[in-house]
Design a protein around this motif. Structure first.
Motif, short mmCIF file in Angstrom:
data_model
loop_
_atom_site.label_atom_id
_atom_site.label_comp_id
_atom_site.label_asym_id
_atom_site.label_seq_id
_atom_site.Cartn_x
_atom_site.Cartn_y
_atom_site.Cartn_z
N ASN A 124 0.83 -1.21 0.00
CA ASN A 124 0.00 0.00 0.00
C ASN A 124 0.86 1.26 0.00
OD1 ASN A 124 -2.45 -1.43 0.12
ND2 ASN A 124 -2.38 -1.56 2.33
N HIS A 125 1.85 1.29 0.87
CA HIS A 125 2.72 2.47 0.96
C HIS A 125 3.51 2.67 -0.33
CE1 HIS A 125 1.70 3.16 5.07
NE2 HIS A 125 2.25 2.05 5.51
N ALA A 126 3.99 1.57 -0.91
CA ALA A 126 4.81 1.68 -2.13
C ALA A 126 3.99 2.25 -3.28
CB ALA A 126 5.38 0.31 -2.50
N LEU A 127 2.76 1.77 -3.43
CA LEU A 127 1.93 2.25 -4.54
C LEU A 127 1.57 3.73 -4.35
CD1 LEU A 127 -0.77 0.54 -6.55
CD2 LEU A 127 -1.42 2.64 -5.37
N VAL A 128 1.12 4.09 -3.17
CA VAL A 128 0.75 5.49 -2.91
C VAL A 128 1.96 6.40 -3.13
CG1 VAL A 128 0.06 7.11 -1.12
CG2 VAL A 128 -1.21 4.98 -1.42
N GLU A 152 -3.29 6.17 -11.95
CA GLU A 152 -3.60 5.01 -11.13
C GLU A 152 -2.46 4.00 -11.20
OE1 GLU A 152 -5.43 4.02 -8.89
OE2 GLU A 152 -7.18 5.35 -8.84
N GLY A 153 -2.56 2.97 -10.38
CA GLY A 153 -1.51 1.96 -10.36
C GLY A 153 -2.01 0.65 -9.80
N ALA A 154 -1.14 -0.35 -9.86
CA ALA A 154 -1.46 -1.67 -9.33
C ALA A 154 -0.17 -2.34 -8.91
CB ALA A 154 -2.19 -2.52 -10.37
N SER A 185 0.55 -10.04 -1.60
CA SER A 185 0.01 -8.68 -1.47
C SER A 185 -0.68 -8.32 -2.77
CB SER A 185 1.10 -7.66 -1.13
OG SER A 185 2.07 -7.61 -2.17
N LEU A 186 -1.69 -7.46 -2.67
CA LEU A 186 -2.45 -7.06 -3.85
C LEU A 186 -3.06 -5.69 -3.59
CD1 LEU A 186 -4.85 -9.24 -5.97
CD2 LEU A 186 -5.59 -7.00 -5.18
N VAL A 187 -2.70 -4.73 -4.43
CA VAL A 187 -3.27 -3.37 -4.34
C VAL A 187 -3.79 -3.02 -5.72
CG1 VAL A 187 -2.90 -1.01 -3.58
CG2 VAL A 187 -1.43 -2.83 -2.70
N GLY A 188 -5.10 -2.81 -5.81
CA GLY A 188 -5.73 -2.61 -7.12
C GLY A 188 -5.94 -1.17 -7.52
N GLY A 189 -5.41 -0.21 -6.73
CA GLY A 189 -5.58 1.19 -7.08
C GLY A 189 -5.18 2.09 -5.94
N PHE A 190 -5.25 3.39 -6.18
CA PHE A 190 -4.82 4.38 -5.19
C PHE A 190 -5.67 4.33 -3.92
CE2 PHE A 190 -4.95 8.74 -3.45
CZ PHE A 190 -3.60 8.91 -3.17
N ASP A 191 -6.98 4.21 -4.09
CA ASP A 191 -7.88 4.18 -2.93
C ASP A 191 -9.16 3.46 -3.32
OD1 ASP A 191 -10.20 5.38 -1.19
OD2 ASP A 191 -8.37 5.84 -0.08
N PHE A 220 -12.66 -0.35 -8.94
CA PHE A 220 -12.14 -1.10 -10.08
C PHE A 220 -10.78 -1.68 -9.71
CE2 PHE A 220 -9.82 -1.11 -14.20
CZ PHE A 220 -10.61 -2.04 -14.87
N ASN A 221 -10.67 -3.00 -9.76
CA ASN A 221 -9.45 -3.68 -9.35
C ASN A 221 -8.52 -3.83 -10.55
OD1 ASN A 221 -7.44 -5.39 -8.43
ND2 ASN A 221 -8.84 -6.72 -7.30
N ARG A 222 -7.50 -3.00 -10.59
CA ARG A 222 -6.61 -2.98 -11.75
C ARG A 222 -5.68 -4.18 -11.81
NH1 ARG A 222 -8.24 1.22 -9.44
NH2 ARG A 222 -9.18 2.89 -10.66
#
Length: 803
Positions: free
Chosen positions: A304-308, A426-428, A441-447, A453-455
């Motif tokens: 989460n921290h890395a993507l943000v 946006e990112g994933a 781990s799985l992060v599908g977007g900024f928030d 929408f799960n990228r």
């Protein structure tokens, strides 16, 4: 005297007649109503409505779904002071009456005649169980009579402890809390066993009127009710005088405790929720399923921290787009209301600009706190002009902000703040255990609250050069080597469908002539990849890459395949890279590990195909047919062995090439991790629409993507190495922290020799610029490079592949 005796006799006769008539009426009503009473058999195996709970692999809570919060407890798990407090408040003769407390009814009736108010004692706990489980709440004599009959029936068929356990788990206690276990968490954020006497009494006071005596909504009235319960406990000798006085002096500490999410993985939680509803329908929300996932909570929080961080850094590079809203500084209350209505998003905190100095700004947070943004937190905010241009650097705070602006800020240290904004990009990020396919781990977007929408699973985007390693793997299988020479020179192809010419180029726009495959991959040369694909054949390549799990309908049947013009999700791409990371085995990315019911019985346990290097390997090298990846739903079957889809030699060689991407190629920035066991590949599509980095060591494989949901250019120079690689570095730095370097051992069948870097042929014995290269035994060059003209050693050179 006779007249008085006669009158008394007449009165007693009338009372006897009325009593007899009442008894007959009651008996008749019983005979009529008893057969219509619901069966209490269901109470013996009662299934409470318990929400769906989803956990990380280490037991950290990820999410809870369901309208009712309930934590069912057995009678033995409920502390004695909690039981005593409830008995004191609701039914102190519970263990002595048969379900209907005639003394309590008479006491309640007398209290009603005396004061005109209803008092404690009219309805027993057993009668409340009958009403809560079987009857409506309408206030009629018929319902009350049914309640009494049911209470008597329940007492005949269930023990006292069973009845009390049902009651304490069923009652509504406000704030979506059903049962004393949930109430302890909602009001105090602790398990029931850890509460104090005063807190037990507070909860025990709620069943009478959860909204009126709510310690959050009406603390004063709740304290009065709590103290009444404590007084009842003292009068019944449940507690000693000292404990009573200490509890009376305890302040109200209740506050709302929402679900305590310990691993922030909302996109993953939504994936699991959808799966559970598909399996169990609406019962998924009420039957108390406990789902354990493969998520590592530490790595999830790091992801989460890395993507943000990566998206905010990209956003800052492209300038300040201005405040989210402008309010009238002359009407500060309206501005503050707008501030309070604005949620925190992606960790970016809304704030209202209250004042602007020469080199700082004062802003107010929603809780009324004022903080200062120093110049260091403002100087980045050049005005956004376009994706490729920003305005001049600001010279003072007034160039950026004005009073009344609604903006975002973020913490940069203790009591340190910087101006921020919600990125449009946006990112994933998704990472796997390459030996099992377990999603770490799985992060599908900024928030998630901004966009569900799960990228990772839904965004089908072109991978660009991130796809090249799969083409190179196909080429190695066809007999090419890392030292094979391909000409990096201009080429023109006719596009028959579009009736136009296609002139592909390298990202730099330059051409570099004959190039070894190793160098071509770590420098991401497009023209070499196209020529390589043409040489091995498009249909062969499409068939070959399916062994990595790629869908054939997502891959183009033309030479653009070499440049990654197919469409893949990040989850598909990370699954493909897992094959390189684990030494050549196909594993299935998965997040669902186990499903249990409220009794702890395992309903499903994933048995994913797992890499076993010492087991007989299913799947044959050579043709390597695409085989299904097996998983069993439950039971005691032996582990499923993952299918080998690449030869060990092929996998090792590609890993070696991808390690060079980091050592000397487009992924050099990852050298800051200080590890020699990582490999990966950048990816950038035409016009910088998508930026990728996928990389791994033998323990963790991770794919990162950056782009806009509605595709548009990220801007000049926003390549995979600049936009996506920093996210990967930050995450993998945490994922690999404390782990020793881990690479797959070099398999048999490979040899390392010295070669001429210009021709890829064997080096001369006296050649000073020779380099080492590794080959399959059957592909080692047979010729030795000839010394260049003018060296006195002859002339000419080995032939090159100039197709």
């Amino acid at each position: 005297m006779k007249r008085l005796t006669k009158l008394l006799f007449s009165l007693l006769s009338a009372l006897f007649a009325l009593g007899l008539l009442g008894a007959v009426a009651a008996g008749g009503a019983y005979v009529y109503l008893a057969p219509k009473l619901p069966s209490t058999e269901s109470l013996k195996d009662m299934q409470f409505q318990v929400p769906l709970r989803i956990f990380a692999a280490d037991g950290s809570l990820i999410a809870e779904f369901g309208e009712k919060r309930r934590i069912p407890l057995s009678y033995a798990e409920i502390p004695e002071p909690m039981i005593q407090a409830v008995l004191a408040a609701e039914d102190d003769r519970f263990f002595h009456h048969p379900g209907v407390d005639y003394q309590g009814i008479l006491r309640a009736a007398w209290h009603l005649l005396r004061t005109g108010e209803k008092g404690q004692g009219g309805s027993t706990i057993t009668m409340q169980v009958a009403r809560n489980f079987f009857l409506s709440r309408e206030k009629t004599f018929l319902r009350k009579f049914n309640e009494i009959l049911l209470a008597l029936k329940i007492e005949r068929e269930l023990g006292k402890q069973e009845i009390l356990e049902l009651y304490l788990n069923k009652i509504y206690l406000g704030n979506r809390a059903y049962g004393v276990g949930a109430a302890a968490q909602v009001y105090y954020g602790r398990p029931l066993a850890e509460l104090s006497l005063a807190e037990y009494a507070m909860i025990a006071g709620l069943p009478k009127a959860p909204s009126r005596y709510n310690p959050i909504a009406d603390p004063e009235r709740a304290l009065t009710r709590r103290n009444y319960v404590l007084g009842r406990m003292r009068s019944l000798d449940f507690i000693e005088p000292d404990a009573y006085q200490a509890a009376l002096a305890t302040p109200n500490t209740a506050r709302y405790h929402g679900q305590e999410v310990e691993a922030d993985a909302p996109y993953l939680a939504e994936m699991i929720r959808t799966e559970m509803v598909a399996r169990y329908g609406d019962a998924a929300y009420t039957d108390g399923y406990r789902v354990t996932t493969t998520i590592d909570s530490r790595l999830q929080n790091s992801a989460n921290h890395a993507l943000v961080s990566a998206l905010l850094e990209y956003d800052r590079r492209h300038g300040w787009r201005g405040p989210e809203a402008r309010t009238d500084p002359a009407d500060p209350e309206a501005g503050l209301q707008r501030l309070r209505d604005t949620p925190v998003t992606g960790g970016q905190i809304p704030a209202l600009v209250m004042g602007v100095e020469e080199r700082s700004a004062r802003v107010r947070l929603a809780d009324g706190t004022d903080v200062e943004i120093p110049w260091e937190g403002l100087e980045w905010a050049r005005a956004y002009r376009s994706d490729n241009a920003t305005g001049p650097a600001p010279k003072r705070a007034g160039d950026v902000l004005a009073p009344g602006d609604l903006v975002r800020i973020r913490p940069t240290g203790e009591d340190q703040w910087a101006l921020s904004q919600l990125p449009q990009v946006e990112g994933a990020l998704v990472s796997l255990n390459p030996d099992t396919g377990a999603i770490l781990s799985l992060v599908g977007g900024f928030d998630f609250n901004r966009s569900k929408f799960n990228r990772v699973t839904q965004a089908e985007r072109q991978p660009g050069s991130n796809f090249k390693p799969f083409i190179y793997s196909a080429a190695l299988e066809k007999g090419f080597t890392p030292a094979s020479i391909i000409n990096d020179a201009p080429v023109v192809y006719e596009d028959a469908g579009a009736e136009k010419l296609w002139r592909p180029e390298n990202y730099s726009g330059r051409f570099f002539g004959p190039t070894r495959l190793r160098e071509a991959l770590y420098k991401s040369r497009n023209l070499v990849s196209i020529r390589l694909l043409r040489e091995i054949g498009i249909e062969y390549a499409v068939d070959y890459v399916q062994r990595f799990g790629f869908r054939p309908d997502s891959l183009p049947r033309n030479l653009t395949l070499a440049l990654g013009t197919g469409v893949l999700t990040p989850l598909e791409l990370v699954g493909g890279y897992a094959v390189f990371a684990n030494g050549g085995f196909r594993v299935e990315p998965h997040a669902l590990a186990r499903i249990e019911n409220t009794r702890g019985e395992v309903l499903f346990e994933a048995r994913p195909a797992t890499v076993c290097r010492d087991c007989p390997e299913p799947g044959l090298p050579g043709a390597l047919p695409l085989l299904p990846v097996g998983r069993t739903a439950s039971g005691d079957e032996p582990p499923v062995v993952a299918t080998r889809v690449l030869t060990p030699q092929n996998s090792w060689l590609i890993t070696s090439l991808l390690q060079d991407v980091i050592k000397r190629g487009t992924g050099r920035r990852a050298l800051e991790l200080g590890r020699g066991d990582i490999g990966g590949k950048t990816g950038t599509t035409n016009d910088q629409l998508d930026a990728w980095f996928s990389g791994f060591n033998a323990d963790v494989v991770t794919t990162c993507w950056v782009g806009f949901d509605q595709p548009r250019s990220l801007g000049n120079r926003e390549t995979g190495g600049r936009a996506a690689l920093p996210m990967w570095i930050q995450f993998m730095g945490e994922a690999l922290k404390g782990r020793p370097e881990h690479v797959q051992p070099e398999p048999e069948g490979l040899v390392t020799v010295r070669i001429d870097p210009d021709t890829g042929l064997l080096a001369r014995g006296d050649q000073p610029d020779a380099i080492f290269e590794t080959f399959r035994e059957d592909t080692v060059p047979q010729q030795t490079a000839v010394a260049p003209l003018g060296t006195g050693s002859g002339g000419g050179s080995a032939p090159e592949r100039l197709f």
